[in-house]
Write a protein that holds these residues in place. Structure first.
Motif, PDB file in Angstrom:
ATOM      1  N   VAL A   1       0.844  -1.197   0.000  1.00 53.53           N
ATOM      2  CA  VAL A   1       0.000   0.000   0.000  1.00 53.53           C
ATOM      3  C   VAL A   1       0.882   1.251   0.000  1.00 53.53           C
ATOM      4  O   VAL A   1       0.627   2.204  -0.750  1.00 53.53           O
ATOM      5  CB  VAL A   1      -0.966  -0.006   1.213  1.00 53.53           C
ATOM      6  CG1 VAL A   1      -1.660   1.326   1.376  1.00 53.53           C
ATOM      7  CG2 VAL A   1      -1.973  -1.138   1.082  1.00 53.53           C
ATOM      8  N   ILE A   2       1.928   1.242   0.799  1.00 54.06           N
ATOM      9  CA  ILE A   2       2.838   2.386   0.851  1.00 54.06           C
ATOM     10  C   ILE A   2       3.592   2.532  -0.467  1.00 54.06           C
ATOM     11  O   ILE A   2       3.733   3.642  -0.997  1.00 54.06           O
ATOM     12  CB  ILE A   2       3.812   2.248   2.037  1.00 54.06           C
ATOM     13  CG1 ILE A   2       3.034   2.308   3.345  1.00 54.06           C
ATOM     14  CG2 ILE A   2       4.882   3.335   1.989  1.00 54.06           C
ATOM     15  CD1 ILE A   2       3.821   1.885   4.566  1.00 54.06           C
TER      16      ILE A   2
ATOM     17  N   ALA B   1       3.660   5.707  -2.939  1.00 54.09           N
ATOM     18  CA  ALA B   1       4.935   6.351  -3.263  1.00 54.09           C
ATOM     19  C   ALA B   1       5.129   6.491  -4.770  1.00 54.09           C
ATOM     20  O   ALA B   1       5.817   7.407  -5.228  1.00 54.09           O
ATOM     21  CB  ALA B   1       6.089   5.569  -2.656  1.00 54.09           C
ATOM     22  N   GLN B   2       4.527   5.620  -5.548  1.00 53.32           N
ATOM     23  CA  GLN B   2       4.646   5.712  -7.002  1.00 53.32           C
ATOM     24  C   GLN B   2       4.026   6.991  -7.539  1.00 53.32           C
ATOM     25  O   GLN B   2       4.509   7.552  -8.518  1.00 53.32           O
ATOM     26  CB  GLN B   2       4.010   4.499  -7.675  1.00 53.32           C
ATOM     27  CG  GLN B   2       4.806   3.234  -7.480  1.00 53.32           C
ATOM     28  CD  GLN B   2       4.110   2.018  -8.045  1.00 53.32           C
ATOM     29  OE1 GLN B   2       3.011   2.085  -8.571  1.00 53.32           O
ATOM     30  NE2 GLN B   2       4.756   0.869  -7.930  1.00 53.32           N
TER      31      GLN B   2
ATOM     32  N   PRO C   1       6.285  11.240  -4.737  1.00 53.35           N
ATOM     33  CA  PRO C   1       7.676  10.949  -4.371  1.00 53.35           C
ATOM     34  C   PRO C   1       8.113  11.431  -2.984  1.00 53.35           C
ATOM     35  O   PRO C   1       9.220  11.128  -2.571  1.00 53.35           O
ATOM     36  CB  PRO C   1       8.485  11.656  -5.462  1.00 53.35           C
ATOM     37  CG  PRO C   1       7.589  12.711  -5.978  1.00 53.35           C
ATOM     38  CD  PRO C   1       6.190  12.184  -5.830  1.00 53.35           C
ATOM     39  N   ILE C   2       7.260  12.129  -2.270  1.00 50.74           N
ATOM     40  CA  ILE C   2       7.631  12.520  -0.915  1.00 50.74           C
ATOM     41  C   ILE C   2       7.405  11.381   0.080  1.00 50.74           C
ATOM     42  O   ILE C   2       7.818  11.450   1.227  1.00 50.74           O
ATOM     43  CB  ILE C   2       6.888  13.798  -0.456  1.00 50.74           C
ATOM     44  CG1 ILE C   2       5.390  13.627  -0.495  1.00 50.74           C
ATOM     45  CG2 ILE C   2       7.286  14.979  -1.297  1.00 50.74           C
ATOM     46  CD1 ILE C   2       4.796  13.289   0.821  1.00 50.74           C
ATOM     47  N   ILE C   3       6.763  10.311  -0.385  1.00 50.01           N
ATOM     48  CA  ILE C   3       6.510   9.146   0.446  1.00 50.01           C
ATOM     49  C   ILE C   3       7.630   8.125   0.225  1.00 50.01           C
ATOM     50  O   ILE C   3       7.947   7.783  -0.907  1.00 50.01           O
ATOM     51  CB  ILE C   3       5.146   8.510   0.112  1.00 50.01           C
ATOM     52  CG1 ILE C   3       4.019   9.497   0.401  1.00 50.01           C
ATOM     53  CG2 ILE C   3       4.951   7.200   0.884  1.00 50.01           C
ATOM     54  CD1 ILE C   3       2.664   9.047  -0.084  1.00 50.01           C
ATOM     55  N   ARG C   4       8.231   7.692   1.334  1.00 49.78           N
ATOM     56  CA  ARG C   4       9.321   6.733   1.267  1.00 49.78           C
ATOM     57  C   ARG C   4       9.016   5.573   2.231  1.00 49.78           C
ATOM     58  O   ARG C   4       8.283   5.731   3.195  1.00 49.78           O
ATOM     59  CB  ARG C   4      10.637   7.388   1.655  1.00 49.78           C
ATOM     60  CG  ARG C   4      10.973   8.607   0.813  1.00 49.78           C
ATOM     61  CD  ARG C   4      12.353   9.102   1.100  1.00 49.78           C
ATOM     62  NE  ARG C   4      12.699  10.416   0.616  1.00 49.78           N
ATOM     63  CZ  ARG C   4      12.592  10.886  -0.603  1.00 49.78           C
ATOM     64  NH1 ARG C   4      12.076  10.156  -1.532  1.00 49.78           N
ATOM     65  NH2 ARG C   4      12.972  12.098  -0.922  1.00 49.78           N
TER      66      ARG C   4
END
Length: 77
Positions: free
Chosen positions: A60-61, A65-66, A69-72
């Motif tokens: 899910v994460i 993130a795809q 881009p601020i999600i890692r």
């Protein structure tokens, strides 16, 4: 938000979120926290630390993130 601009610079704020088997909570969390972070007006990142989830938390994460881009994601075993 200009995501490309955000990814070119170090964040001013890193939000570290420990998770364990939270696949259903991740989308709700992001829906709530992203508008708050936007209002701050600073460069930021959200770093999820998966502590060995056995459900689809990491997937899910990774999907989120795809498109953002601020999600890692850091996966621990």
């Amino acid at each position: 938000m200009d995501w490309d601009h955000m990814s070119d610079h170090s964040p001013d704020l890193s939000l570290v979120v420990p998770v364990l088997d939270e696949q259903d909570a991740i989308p709700v969390f992001l829906d709530r926290i992203l508008p708050v972070l936007e209002r701050i007006g600073r460069r930021y990142e959200i770093l999820f630390v998966d502590d060995g989830s056995t459900d689809a938390t990491a997937e899910v994460i990774e999907t989120a993130a795809q498109s953002n881009p601020i999600i890692r994601l850091v996966r621990l075993t």
